[in-house]
Scaffold this motif. Structure first.
Motif, PDB file in Angstrom:
ATOM      1  N   THR A   1      10.771   0.182   7.436  1.00 24.01           N
ATOM      2  CA  THR A   1      10.379   0.646   8.764  1.00 24.01           C
ATOM      3  C   THR A   1      10.417   2.179   8.752  1.00 24.01           C
ATOM      4  O   THR A   1      11.425   2.758   8.348  1.00 24.01           O
ATOM      5  N   PRO A   2       9.336   2.839   9.194  1.00 27.99           N
ATOM      6  CA  PRO A   2       9.286   4.306   9.112  1.00 27.99           C
ATOM      7  C   PRO A   2      10.478   4.971   9.789  1.00 27.99           C
ATOM      8  O   PRO A   2      10.753   4.731  10.945  1.00 27.99           O
ATOM      9  N   GLY A   3      11.182   5.799   9.044  1.00 31.19           N
ATOM     10  CA  GLY A   3      12.307   6.549   9.580  1.00 31.19           C
ATOM     11  C   GLY A   3      13.621   5.798   9.585  1.00 31.19           C
ATOM     12  O   GLY A   3      14.683   6.400   9.701  1.00 31.19           O
ATOM     13  N   PHE A   4      13.594   4.479   9.446  1.00 35.18           N
ATOM     14  CA  PHE A   4      14.824   3.697   9.535  1.00 35.18           C
ATOM     15  C   PHE A   4      15.706   3.904   8.307  1.00 35.18           C
ATOM     16  O   PHE A   4      16.919   4.086   8.441  1.00 35.18           O
ATOM     17  N   ALA A   5      15.125   3.898   7.141  1.00 30.66           N
ATOM     18  CA  ALA A   5      15.915   4.086   5.909  1.00 30.66           C
ATOM     19  C   ALA A   5      16.592   5.449   5.914  1.00 30.66           C
ATOM     20  O   ALA A   5      17.747   5.579   5.495  1.00 30.66           O
ATOM     21  N   GLU A   6      15.891   6.458   6.433  1.00 35.35           N
ATOM     22  CA  GLU A   6      16.475   7.790   6.501  1.00 35.35           C
ATOM     23  C   GLU A   6      17.672   7.824   7.446  1.00 35.35           C
ATOM     24  O   GLU A   6      18.658   8.493   7.182  1.00 35.35           O
TER      25      GLU A   6
ATOM     26  N   GLU B   1      20.601   6.117   5.686  1.00 35.95           N
ATOM     27  CA  GLU B   1      21.110   6.978   4.614  1.00 35.95           C
ATOM     28  C   GLU B   1      21.856   8.191   5.167  1.00 35.95           C
ATOM     29  O   GLU B   1      22.925   8.542   4.706  1.00 35.95           O
ATOM     30  N   ALA B   2      21.284   8.815   6.187  1.00 31.58           N
ATOM     31  CA  ALA B   2      21.862  10.053   6.708  1.00 31.58           C
ATOM     32  C   ALA B   2      23.118   9.820   7.547  1.00 31.58           C
ATOM     33  O   ALA B   2      24.047  10.627   7.506  1.00 31.58           O
ATOM     34  N   TYR B   3      23.150   8.736   8.317  1.00 33.45           N
ATOM     35  CA  TYR B   3      24.223   8.586   9.300  1.00 33.45           C
ATOM     36  C   TYR B   3      25.087   7.339   9.124  1.00 33.45           C
ATOM     37  O   TYR B   3      26.031   7.146   9.887  1.00 33.45           O
ATOM     38  N   GLY B   4      24.780   6.508   8.159  1.00 33.14           N
ATOM     39  CA  GLY B   4      25.520   5.263   7.986  1.00 33.14           C
ATOM     40  C   GLY B   4      27.016   5.458   7.807  1.00 33.14           C
ATOM     41  O   GLY B   4      27.824   4.781   8.452  1.00 33.14           O
TER      42      GLY B   4
ATOM     43  N   ASP C   1      25.275  -3.912  14.463  1.00 33.28           N
ATOM     44  CA  ASP C   1      24.662  -4.063  15.781  1.00 33.28           C
ATOM     45  C   ASP C   1      24.000  -2.769  16.237  1.00 33.28           C
ATOM     46  O   ASP C   1      22.931  -2.784  16.851  1.00 33.28           O
ATOM     47  N   THR C   2      24.642  -1.647  15.940  1.00 32.32           N
ATOM     48  CA  THR C   2      24.089  -0.344  16.303  1.00 32.32           C
ATOM     49  C   THR C   2      22.768  -0.096  15.598  1.00 32.32           C
ATOM     50  O   THR C   2      21.785   0.328  16.221  1.00 32.32           O
ATOM     51  N   LEU C   3      22.736  -0.349  14.304  1.00 32.93           N
ATOM     52  CA  LEU C   3      21.502  -0.110  13.545  1.00 32.93           C
ATOM     53  C   LEU C   3      20.389  -1.049  13.998  1.00 32.93           C
ATOM     54  O   LEU C   3      19.221  -0.643  14.036  1.00 32.93           O
ATOM     55  N   LEU C   4      20.729  -2.263  14.365  1.00 32.61           N
ATOM     56  CA  LEU C   4      19.717  -3.183  14.874  1.00 32.61           C
ATOM     57  C   LEU C   4      19.139  -2.665  16.189  1.00 32.61           C
ATOM     58  O   LEU C   4      17.924  -2.625  16.376  1.00 32.61           O
TER      59      LEU C   4
END
Length: 174
Positions: free
Chosen positions: A17-22, A25-28, A51-54
């Motif tokens: 999904t555009p921008g989701f992987a970033e 990676e950046a904030y996980g 839940d937050t990432l979803l």
């Protein structure tokens, strides 16, 4: 499968999904640390981050300011943590209320306390949350900043404004 249902079903989130992987990676890691600080439990923190990432994935297209993404994600974690307590309703007991021992908790029922509580409730959430975290929970300005995803200076500004608004509401000078 019903075609009308298939058209309305949400696609499964993927790292493509555009921008989701970033975001992941950046904030996980920061999200996980914050969730752990809120919950105090490793497994609960993992659930909160998931839940937050979803929720973030579902709303990613509505994010207007990409510079505010970290604060946005931290807000989602905080709200997910609050939902955890809303979902956990206590079990109803069969014990008659007459047999339940009196609580030793005392509340200040004075007029001044009532007026102060009411004034605090009228504050906008952005000012009320830092004030309550500092006054009632005893957190430092930096701890509040970490918890809310703000800078320490931003928290200081919000605390100052919260006190100003309380003074105005209570009719005090200063």
């Amino acid at each position: 499968m019903n075609t009308a249902l298939a058209e309305t079903a949400l696609p499964q989130p993927t790292l493509e999904t555009p921008g989701f992987a970033e975001l992941v990676e950046a904030y996980g890691r920061d999200l996980h640390r914050y969730a752990y600080r809120l919950s105090g439990n490793l497994h609960t923190a993992e659930d909160l981050v998931q839940d937050t990432l979803l929720r973030a994935w579902r709303s990613l297209d509505r994010l207007q300011n990409r510079d505010a993404v970290k604060g946005w994600l931290f807000t989602i974690v905080r709200r997910e943590n609050a939902r955890r307590f809303q979902r956990s309703q206590g079990q109803v007991s069969d014990i008659p209320t007459e047999e339940v021992p009196d609580s030793h908790v005392t509340y200040d029922t004075s007029t001044e306390a009532f007026v102060l509580r009411r004034a605090i409730r009228t504050l906008p959430v952005e000012y009320r949350d830092p004030l309550v975290l500092q006054v009632l929970h005893g957190l430092s300005q930096q701890e509040i900043a970490d918890r809310l995803g703000l800078t320490s200076a931003g928290v200081g500004t919000r605390l100052f404004r919260a006190r100003q608004k309380l003074r105005a509401c209570l009719g005090e000078r200063g």
